[in-house]
Design a protein around this motif. Structure first.
Motif, PDB file in Angstrom:
ATOM      1  N   GLN A 204      46.156  26.209  58.187  1.00 34.24           N
ATOM      2  CA  GLN A 204      45.422  25.816  56.986  1.00 34.24           C
ATOM      3  C   GLN A 204      46.252  26.041  55.722  1.00 34.24           C
ATOM      4  O   GLN A 204      46.131  25.283  54.760  1.00 34.24           O
ATOM      5  N   LYS A 205      47.085  27.084  55.750  1.00 36.42           N
ATOM      6  CA  LYS A 205      47.921  27.365  54.580  1.00 36.42           C
ATOM      7  C   LYS A 205      48.854  26.186  54.305  1.00 36.42           C
ATOM      8  O   LYS A 205      49.034  25.759  53.151  1.00 36.42           O
ATOM      9  N   LEU A 206      49.440  25.613  55.361  1.00 34.16           N
ATOM     10  CA  LEU A 206      50.286  24.425  55.187  1.00 34.16           C
ATOM     11  C   LEU A 206      49.433  23.240  54.739  1.00 34.16           C
ATOM     12  O   LEU A 206      49.797  22.522  53.798  1.00 34.16           O
ATOM     13  N   THR A 207      48.305  23.024  55.404  1.00 29.45           N
ATOM     14  CA  THR A 207      47.427  21.898  55.072  1.00 29.45           C
ATOM     15  C   THR A 207      47.018  21.945  53.607  1.00 29.45           C
ATOM     16  O   THR A 207      47.008  20.922  52.907  1.00 29.45           O
ATOM     17  N   GLN A 208      46.713  23.139  53.129  1.00 24.32           N
ATOM     18  CA  GLN A 208      46.320  23.306  51.729  1.00 24.32           C
ATOM     19  C   GLN A 208      47.502  23.073  50.784  1.00 24.32           C
ATOM     20  O   GLN A 208      47.359  22.434  49.739  1.00 24.32           O
ATOM     21  N   ALA A 209      48.665  23.576  51.181  1.00 21.82           N
ATOM     22  CA  ALA A 209      49.850  23.468  50.314  1.00 21.82           C
ATOM     23  C   ALA A 209      50.280  22.024  50.107  1.00 21.82           C
ATOM     24  O   ALA A 209      50.780  21.665  49.041  1.00 21.82           O
ATOM     25  N   ILE A 210      50.100  21.169  51.138  1.00 20.33           N
ATOM     26  CA  ILE A 210      50.587  19.784  51.016  1.00 20.33           C
ATOM     27  C   ILE A 210      49.445  18.785  50.808  1.00 20.33           C
ATOM     28  O   ILE A 210      49.678  17.587  50.803  1.00 20.33           O
ATOM     29  N   TRP A 211      48.207  19.292  50.617  1.00 19.73           N
ATOM     30  CA  TRP A 211      47.081  18.363  50.516  1.00 19.73           C
ATOM     31  C   TRP A 211      47.231  17.434  49.317  1.00 19.73           C
ATOM     32  O   TRP A 211      47.607  17.828  48.211  1.00 19.73           O
ATOM     33  N   SER A 212      46.916  16.184  49.578  1.00 19.72           N
ATOM     34  CA  SER A 212      46.786  15.179  48.520  1.00 19.72           C
ATOM     35  C   SER A 212      46.024  14.024  49.159  1.00 19.72           C
ATOM     36  O   SER A 212      45.644  14.090  50.335  1.00 19.72           O
ATOM     37  N   LEU A 213      45.820  12.964  48.404  1.00 20.02           N
ATOM     38  CA  LEU A 213      45.125  11.805  48.974  1.00 20.02           C
ATOM     39  C   LEU A 213      46.028  10.984  49.879  1.00 20.02           C
ATOM     40  O   LEU A 213      45.627   9.926  50.357  1.00 20.02           O
ATOM     41  N   VAL A 214      47.251  11.470  50.124  1.00 25.58           N
ATOM     42  CA  VAL A 214      48.124  10.774  51.077  1.00 25.58           C
ATOM     43  C   VAL A 214      48.414  11.649  52.295  1.00 25.58           C
ATOM     44  O   VAL A 214      49.287  11.340  53.089  1.00 25.58           O
ATOM     45  N   SER A 215      47.676  12.761  52.452  1.00 24.33           N
ATOM     46  CA  SER A 215      47.829  13.567  53.662  1.00 24.33           C
ATOM     47  C   SER A 215      46.531  13.525  54.463  1.00 24.33           C
ATOM     48  O   SER A 215      45.454  13.355  53.898  1.00 24.33           O
ATOM     49  N   ASN A 216      46.652  13.688  55.769  1.00 24.72           N
ATOM     50  CA  ASN A 216      45.547  13.348  56.659  1.00 24.72           C
ATOM     51  C   ASN A 216      44.489  14.434  56.800  1.00 24.72           C
ATOM     52  O   ASN A 216      43.376  14.127  57.201  1.00 24.72           O
ATOM     53  N   TYR A 217      44.813  15.680  56.531  1.00 26.40           N
ATOM     54  CA  TYR A 217      43.862  16.743  56.854  1.00 26.40           C
ATOM     55  C   TYR A 217      43.518  17.618  55.659  1.00 26.40           C
ATOM     56  O   TYR A 217      44.294  17.772  54.735  1.00 26.40           O
ATOM     57  N   HIS A 218      42.327  18.196  55.769  1.00 26.05           N
ATOM     58  CA  HIS A 218      41.779  19.139  54.796  1.00 26.05           C
ATOM     59  C   HIS A 218      41.570  20.440  55.567  1.00 26.05           C
ATOM     60  O   HIS A 218      41.358  20.421  56.784  1.00 26.05           O
ATOM     61  N   ILE A 219      41.602  21.583  54.880  1.00 29.67           N
ATOM     62  CA  ILE A 219      41.434  22.845  55.594  1.00 29.67           C
ATOM     63  C   ILE A 219      40.118  22.895  56.375  1.00 29.67           C
ATOM     64  O   ILE A 219      40.022  23.547  57.410  1.00 29.67           O
ATOM     65  N   GLY A 220      39.105  22.169  55.893  1.00 30.70           N
ATOM     66  CA  GLY A 220      37.826  22.124  56.601  1.00 30.70           C
ATOM     67  C   GLY A 220      37.914  21.380  57.917  1.00 30.70           C
ATOM     68  O   GLY A 220      37.195  21.708  58.871  1.00 30.70           O
ATOM     69  N   ASP A 221      38.769  20.351  57.993  1.00 29.56           N
ATOM     70  CA  ASP A 221      38.972  19.642  59.263  1.00 29.56           C
ATOM     71  C   ASP A 221      39.378  20.623  60.351  1.00 29.56           C
ATOM     72  O   ASP A 221      38.864  20.594  61.470  1.00 29.56           O
ATOM     73  N   LEU A 222      40.358  21.466  60.020  1.00 27.02           N
ATOM     74  CA  LEU A 222      40.891  22.384  61.023  1.00 27.02           C
ATOM     75  C   LEU A 222      39.840  23.411  61.423  1.00 27.02           C
ATOM     76  O   LEU A 222      39.674  23.726  62.606  1.00 27.02           O
ATOM     77  N   ALA A 223      39.118  23.955  60.435  1.00 26.85           N
ATOM     78  CA  ALA A 223      38.088  24.951  60.736  1.00 26.85           C
ATOM     79  C   ALA A 223      37.009  24.374  61.647  1.00 26.85           C
ATOM     80  O   ALA A 223      36.595  24.992  62.631  1.00 26.85           O
ATOM     81  N   TRP A 224      36.552  23.156  61.327  1.00 25.27           N
ATOM     82  CA  TRP A 224      35.487  22.527  62.117  1.00 25.27           C
ATOM     83  C   TRP A 224      35.985  22.156  63.503  1.00 25.27           C
ATOM     84  O   TRP A 224      35.352  22.477  64.518  1.00 25.27           O
ATOM     85  N   GLN A 225      37.126  21.490  63.586  1.00 26.23           N
ATOM     86  CA  GLN A 225      37.594  20.984  64.875  1.00 26.23           C
ATOM     87  C   GLN A 225      37.990  22.106  65.843  1.00 26.23           C
ATOM     88  O   GLN A 225      37.851  21.961  67.048  1.00 26.23           O
ATOM     89  N   ARG A 226      38.482  23.229  65.316  1.00 20.17           N
ATOM     90  CA  ARG A 226      38.865  24.331  66.207  1.00 20.17           C
ATOM     91  C   ARG A 226      37.659  25.129  66.686  1.00 20.17           C
ATOM     92  O   ARG A 226      37.737  25.807  67.701  1.00 20.17           O
ATOM     93  N   ASN A 227      36.541  25.073  65.951  1.00 20.45           N
ATOM     94  CA  ASN A 227      35.430  25.979  66.248  1.00 20.45           C
ATOM     95  C   ASN A 227      34.132  25.319  66.691  1.00 20.45           C
ATOM     96  O   ASN A 227      33.231  26.007  67.173  1.00 20.45           O
ATOM     97  N   ARG A 228      34.003  24.003  66.539  1.00 18.55           N
ATOM     98  CA  ARG A 228      32.694  23.383  66.765  1.00 18.55           C
ATOM     99  C   ARG A 228      32.240  23.453  68.222  1.00 18.55           C
ATOM    100  O   ARG A 228      31.042  23.387  68.513  1.00 18.55           O
ATOM    101  N   HIS A 229      33.201  23.532  69.169  1.00 15.78           N
ATOM    102  CA  HIS A 229      32.867  23.684  70.587  1.00 15.78           C
ATOM    103  C   HIS A 229      33.557  24.935  71.119  1.00 15.78           C
ATOM    104  O   HIS A 229      34.583  25.354  70.581  1.00 15.78           O
ATOM    105  N   VAL A 230      33.008  25.502  72.177  1.00 14.13           N
ATOM    106  CA  VAL A 230      33.675  26.648  72.810  1.00 14.13           C
ATOM    107  C   VAL A 230      34.238  26.217  74.165  1.00 14.13           C
ATOM    108  O   VAL A 230      33.807  25.226  74.746  1.00 14.13           O
ATOM    109  N   GLY A 231      35.240  26.969  74.628  1.00 11.56           N
ATOM    110  CA  GLY A 231      35.771  26.746  75.966  1.00 11.56           C
ATOM    111  C   GLY A 231      36.788  25.641  76.096  1.00 11.56           C
ATOM    112  O   GLY A 231      37.105  25.202  77.212  1.00 11.56           O
TER     113      GLY A 231
END
Length: 291
Positions: free
Chosen positions: A19-46
């Motif tokens: 997320q630190k990298l995602t935040q550092a390079i975020w702009s409207l030309v980058s694909n991910y937001h720190i929330g994407d990573l938080a949601w996608q890594r945690n929304r399901h278990v196993g």
């Protein structure tokens, strides 16, 4: 350039590094937001056994990461200042997978990633892209009028998990989000319960929801996920809960909100709120031979 250190993903502290990298390079030309990573890594278990993740660091600073979803799908980000690492991540992807069919999706604006994929003989795939949309929060608040006997609020915390999970399952017709996985979501950075909005029916059940993840550094919020119990469709509840969450986001100092549209229907829904398209995804495919 000093040779980067490759860190194998172990736990949530490594998610913070990504997320630190995602935040550092975020702009409207980058694909991910720190929330994407938080949601996608945690929304399901196993699912950890189906993932291989690594982080490239220079002098302790994350400059690239790759996330493989087995058998052969890659999500990755590379700091454009270290674009030469794009090829390293792609090579790692090819070496870590056993399937002959490799797939990568990037944003059409991420030219340094696209160049590396083309150099590695990946070919574009003709398919419907995901569309990224944005809205300015400068001229808010959004006016909202709920139907009689419906109330809106943000969730209070873990005491609301049971009902929060129930409405998510109803909206997506899926049982994969559980109370355990949603608790993981709530414990992930930068989750904020005051940006997790719901609409309650007269009996107290949740019938619509909008969670926004706020990146305070870039003053941008991501809507993910959003949904309505289909039994309460066509009442304007989905639009209303989004507007209420956007108002709360604006109060926290955000300037922009973004959302990823995975279908024409979702694009038209967000467009009706005032979101505008700014980019779309582009997918690449490669058939290898691991014999």
């Amino acid at each position: 350039m000093t040779k980067p250190v490759i860190r194998v993903y172990k736990d949530s502290s490594d998610l913070k590094r990504m997320q630190k990298l995602t935040q550092a390079i975020w702009s409207l030309v980058s694909n991910y937001h720190i929330g994407d990573l938080a949601w996608q890594r945690n929304r399901h278990v196993g699912l950890e056994d189906e993932w291989i993740t690594a982080i490239w660091e220079l002098d302790g600073k994350p400059v690239a990461w790759g996330w493989i979803r087995l058998p052969g799908s890659l999500t990755f980000q590379v700091d454009p200042n270290y674009s030469e690492l794009s090829k390293d991540v792609i090579d790692w992807f090819e070496n870590m997978t056993e399937t002959n069919e490799l797939r990568v999706t990037v944003l059409e604006t991420e030219s340094h990633l696209i160049s590396a994929l083309e150099d590695s003989l990946f070919n574009p795939v003709e398919e419907a892209p995901e569309v990224l949309t944005k809205i300015s929060l400068d001229s808010r608040p959004f006016p909202v009028k709920l139907p009689d006997k419906f109330k809106a609020r943000h969730i209070k915390g873990s005491e609301d998990i049971k009902k929060r999970v129930a409405v998510h399952r109803a909206a997506f017709q899926s049982l994969r989000v559980t109370e355990e996985s949603y608790l993981n979501v709530m414990n992930a950075y930068p989750y904020d319960s005051s940006l997790d909005w719901v609409i309650e029916s007269s009996n107290g059940d949740f019938v619509a929801f909008c969670l926004i993840w706020f990146d305070e550094v870039n003053k941008v919020g991501l809507l993910e996920p959003v949904g309505t119990d289909p039994r309460f469709g066509r009442m304007g509840l989905g639009s209303s809960v989004c507007k209420l969450a956007l108002n709360a986001l604006s109060e926290k100092g955000a300037k922009t909100a973004i959302v990823v549209c995975t279908s024409t229907e979702t694009y038209e829904f967000y467009k009706s709120i005032g979101f505008e398209r700014f980019a779309q995804t582009k997918s690449f495919f490669k058939n290898t031979n691991h014999n």
